[in-house]
Design an enzyme around this catalytic site. Structure first.
Site, PDB file in Angstrom:
ATOM      1  N   THR A 171       0.135   4.657   1.310  1.00 47.79           N
ATOM      2  CA  THR A 171       0.083   5.458   2.521  1.00 47.79           C
ATOM      3  C   THR A 171       0.449   4.622   3.737  1.00 47.79           C
ATOM      4  O   THR A 171      -0.136   3.573   3.983  1.00 47.79           O
ATOM      5  CB  THR A 171      -1.320   6.063   2.709  1.00 47.79           C
ATOM      6  N   ASP A 221      -1.220  -0.810   6.596  1.00 51.85           N
ATOM      7  CA  ASP A 221      -1.411  -0.325   7.965  1.00 51.85           C
ATOM      8  C   ASP A 221      -2.847   0.097   8.249  1.00 51.85           C
ATOM      9  O   ASP A 221      -3.175   0.406   9.391  1.00 51.85           O
ATOM     10  CB  ASP A 221      -0.479   0.859   8.240  1.00 51.85           C
ATOM     11  N   ASP A 231       0.857  -1.172   0.000  1.00 58.26           N
ATOM     12  CA  ASP A 231       0.000   0.000   0.000  1.00 58.26           C
ATOM     13  C   ASP A 231       0.902   1.233   0.000  1.00 58.26           C
ATOM     14  O   ASP A 231       2.059   1.165   0.429  1.00 58.26           O
ATOM     15  CB  ASP A 231      -0.889  -0.024   1.243  1.00 58.26           C
TER      16      ASP A 231
END
Length: 792
Positions: free
Chosen positions: A305, A539, A303
């Site tokens: 971000t 996250d 991912d």
């Protein structure tokens, strides 16, 4: 969409007295199963093993036969048990310290105040606060909600998040994908729906990895072979030995050689050493095989971000559109931020940059959703404002605005759009939606991300960037991070929905934007369908499904509770640079266990073949148990400990069992035939010798066989130790020196019943060792070249 005015009046929650009553009654969210084994259970598990049981039975037999000095091999039971217990206790302590940092906490309302407590302290009737990304830790009933959507896919398999209103039930094991709310606990502990799943996710267990699967197959085969082979040998030796006790002594010797006594121990030792090393790097591995998994990964999905970037988002600028009112834009952004009960990093940047205006009263709210890509707030007299992805909120005629958005996105900025409507907030985008302002944010790359991604690319790991952000922004950030082929960017909204079609798209492209949480999960599945071993890093709550389905999920310690719960590896300090260390540990474990496996399977092979040959030929067995203890200790046991813990970052590929058997079976055959020939030549005069000298001739022949097998074993040790380093050669020399010391010291020589053979037998043994050594070196080069061809 939730009406703010409809939210019920906030309750005070339970009082301290009420909590104490429920704890006393056992109505607390205590785990029904222990998370870790107790010290007695650890001792029991490491002492009462099948290998130890076999060795103890053999020890009992050798004592019954009247040769207790041949029972030295029982030391393996003691060493296996002690090392296993000590290492498991060490690993438990190391993981326990990280589990404290990774502990799941919940926010509850007690005595009118919000407090954070461990999930194990939640009691029935507690009022729990639920925000986006939070895991539902107990079953309960919704009290109030603001745009609350619960993702239950990990429980039910349903892909769509479920809106939750007051009175609806929520189940433990699900998580909030957007919005916020409160719920009252109804079922806790063993009665809660997801408790067993949660406990299993937190247990420290040995999983059935490729290494363990291969070793278990070896053990099953030998368990089937050892008893009948030993019995048949005993029957054969009973015809040639003067007493049944001597026959039993030879049969026990053969059985001891066939048992891979240290293989399981050294495998666990390598795994646990890797776990402890990672724990020192603040990486929490939830399973022993975690250190193996990343080393086998050939595709890494990331991912953007919080993974490639730090997750810290700062406000850049606003670009007011269509002669708009700058004050209106500033007031709208300030009001949107001030009315967000659970701000994400983007909204936090808004709150830090804009002041909340007076007179703006929110009457309806739609929180941000990764699936929708927008959030919305309706204000009493100012209309409804939408804030989210420009390519979702813009209409077909807004080409000029799209061009501005693209320019900023291609420069690596995160770009969102503020739009306004005069219609009441509903479930769909209104028809009068008017673009008001472009809002530009800046992402910060992790300092070490370029170096880490370059490392994986050099290792042949395919990188896939899958993000919910604008495709141009994702591509620009990926390019800044040094992702190979970052220009091959695809809008996930245009991807095929079939698994085959998705797999083909993933083969050709590297960067994907506007990816929904369920598309991330589908991408992982599509890659796996092509035989890929996939790791996923993330996250946020939008990464949970992909983390759960990946072969290895990697979460950041600062990420959501749901993402940490779904991952096999949690980087507690958020250091992306830890991943190469995980790879290094995995390679060390795999390569070293393969070396150790080669040694033990070779030993079992030559033991089985010698048992068969001697049984058919019906002559004395060439070894006593104490001889094989020496050979096993100096050519396998002691060197195996060093090899199991050695540093080795060589590339690994699947096929552990095939490679081990491909080398060990022919190597063991060479060792068995060479030893048999040396033994036959050495005992050639035993039939013509008088009774007074026959025992000495047999002792000399057995010593010659011992010297020959040990010499061949040390050559095998050197061959399987490649790539060779000075310390590995020195290790083999030291082992030979230790055996030489045993031969040189008369008391040791007498204890081990060794008789120095005449010079001609020394020469003959040396010739056999050289010939067998040449064959084994050639075998090693052949298997290594075949492996290289297969992996090209």
């Amino acid at each position: 969409m939730t009406s703010v005015d409809s939210a019920p009046i906030e309750a005070n929650g339970l009082t301290s007295i009420q909590v104490a009553e429920r704890v006393a009654d056992g109505r607390v969210n205590a785990a029904p199963q222990k998370m870790n084994r107790t010290i007695p259970e650890i001792i029991q598990a490491n002492v009462l093993t099948p290998v130890n049981a076999i060795m103890l039975v053999l020890f009992g037999l050798i004592v019954v036969a009247g040769f207790p000095k041949d029972g030295l091999f029982v030391g393996v039971v003691i060493s296996n048990s002690i090392i296993g217990v000590v290492q498991e206790i060490r690993s438990r302590r190391a993981l326990a310290s990280l589990e404290v940092l990774n502990a799941h906490n919940s926010t509850v309302l007690r005595d009118g105040e919000l407090v954070e407590i461990p999930v194990e302290q939640v009691v029935v009737d507690d009022v729990l606060v639920l925000r986006s990304g939070d895991e539902v830790v107990v079953d309960g009933t919704i009290l109030d909600s603001i745009g609350l959507e619960i993702d239950e896919s990990l429980l039910t398999g349903e892909s769509d998040a479920v809106d939750k209103d007051p009175g609806d039930e929520v189940l433990s094991g699900s998580f909030a994908s957007s919005g916020s709310g409160r719920y009252v606990a109804t079922r806790v502990g063993a009665e809660s729906y997801g408790n067993k799943l949660a406990n299993e996710a937190r247990k420290f267990v040995i999983v059935n990895s490729e290494l363990r699967h291969g070793i278990n197959r070896i053990l099953r085969i030998l368990t089937f072979v050892i008893p009948p082979a030993s019995i048949l040998l005993f029957l054969s030796l009973n015809k040639v030995e003067p007493t049944w006790q001597r026959a039993l002594q030879g049969a026990v010797a053969a059985a001891v050689a066939m048992v891979p006594d240290g293989l399981v121990l050294l495998t666990s030792l390598a795994f646990v050493a890797g776990i402890i090393s990672l724990a020192r790097k603040k990486a929490l591995a939830k399973e022993l095989a975690t250190v193996e998994l990343l080393a086998r990964v050939d595709t890494l999905c990331l991912d953007k971000t919080g993974t490639i970037t730090t997750g810290e988002i700062s406000f850049g600028q606003t670009i007011v559109l269509q002669d708009g009112d700058e004050k209106l834009v500033a007031d709208a952004l300030g009001a949107i931020g001030a009315s967000d009960a659970d701000p994400n990093p983007t909204m936090t940047a808004i709150i830090d940059s804009f002041v909340a205006p007076s007179g703006w009263k929110p009457i309806a709210v739609e929180p941000f959703s990764s699936a929708r890509k927008w959030s919305a707030k309706e204000f009493a007299d100012q209309g409804t404002f939408f804030f989210g992805a420009p390519d979702v909120l813009l209409g077909e005629a807004d080409d000029e605005i799209r061009a501005v958005v693209r320019d900023h996105s291609e420069s690596g900025y995160r770009v969102l759009l503020l739009s306004r409507s005069q219609q009441p907030l509903g479930d769909e985008l209104p028809t009068d939606l008017t673009p008001t302002a472009i809002v530009v944010f800046e992402d910060t790359l992790r300092d070490d991300v370029g170096e880490i991604l370059a490392f994986f690319a050099e290792q042949g790991v395919s990188l896939k960037i899958i993000s919910g952000d604008n495709i141009h922004t994702v591509a620009a950030v990926a390019d800044r991070a040094g992702v190979p082929n970052a220009h091959q960017a695809v809008d996930a909204r245009n991807l095929p929905t079939t698994e085959d079609g998705l797999a083909k798209a993933l083969e050709t492209a590297t960067v994907f934007g506007r990816v929904t949480p369920h598309q991330k999960r589908a991408m992982v599945g599509a890659l796996q369908s092509q035989g890929r071993v996939v790791a996923m890093t993330g996250d946020g709550v939008n990464d949970v499904l992909a983390l759960k389905d990946a072969d290895m999920g990697i979460a950041m310690g600062s990420g959501s509770a749901a993402s940490r719960g779904a991952a096999e590896l949690v980087l507690m300090d958020d250091r992306f640079a830890t991943l190469p260390e995980v790879v290094a540990q995995g390679r060390r474990v795999i390569n070293n266990i393969e070396r150790v496996g080669n040694l033990f399977v070779t030993k079992a092979t030559y033991a089985v073949l010698l048992t068969a040959i001697i049984g058919i030929q019906q002559i004395e067995f060439p070894f006593l148990p104490r001889h094989l203890t020496l050979i096993g200790t100096f050519s396998i046991g002691l060197p195996g400990i060093f090899l199991a813990l050695a540093h080795d970052e060589s590339l690994v590929k699947p096929g552990f069992l095939r490679r081990v058997l491909g080398f060990s079976l022919p190597a063991g055959t060479i060792a068995a035939i060479g030893t048999w020939i040396a033994y036959l030549v050495a005992r050639a005069g035993i039939d013509s010798a008088v009774a007074s000298t026959s025992e000495r001739v047999l002792a000399e022949a057995r010593t010659t066989a011992t010297i020959t097998l040990l010499g061949i074993g040390l050559i095998i040790l050197v061959v399987v130790s490649r790539p060779l380093k000075p310390w590995k050669i020195l290790l083999a020399v030291c082992m030979a020196g230790l055996y030489g010391a045993v031969l040189a010291v008369e008391s040791l020589r007498n204890y081990f019943l060794l008789e120095l053979p005449p010079i001609d037998q020394w020469l003959m043994s040396g010739i056999v060792v050289v010939i067998c050594g040449i064959l084994i070196i050639a075998l090693g080069q052949f298997t290594q070249s075949e492996r290289a061809k297969r992996f090209r």
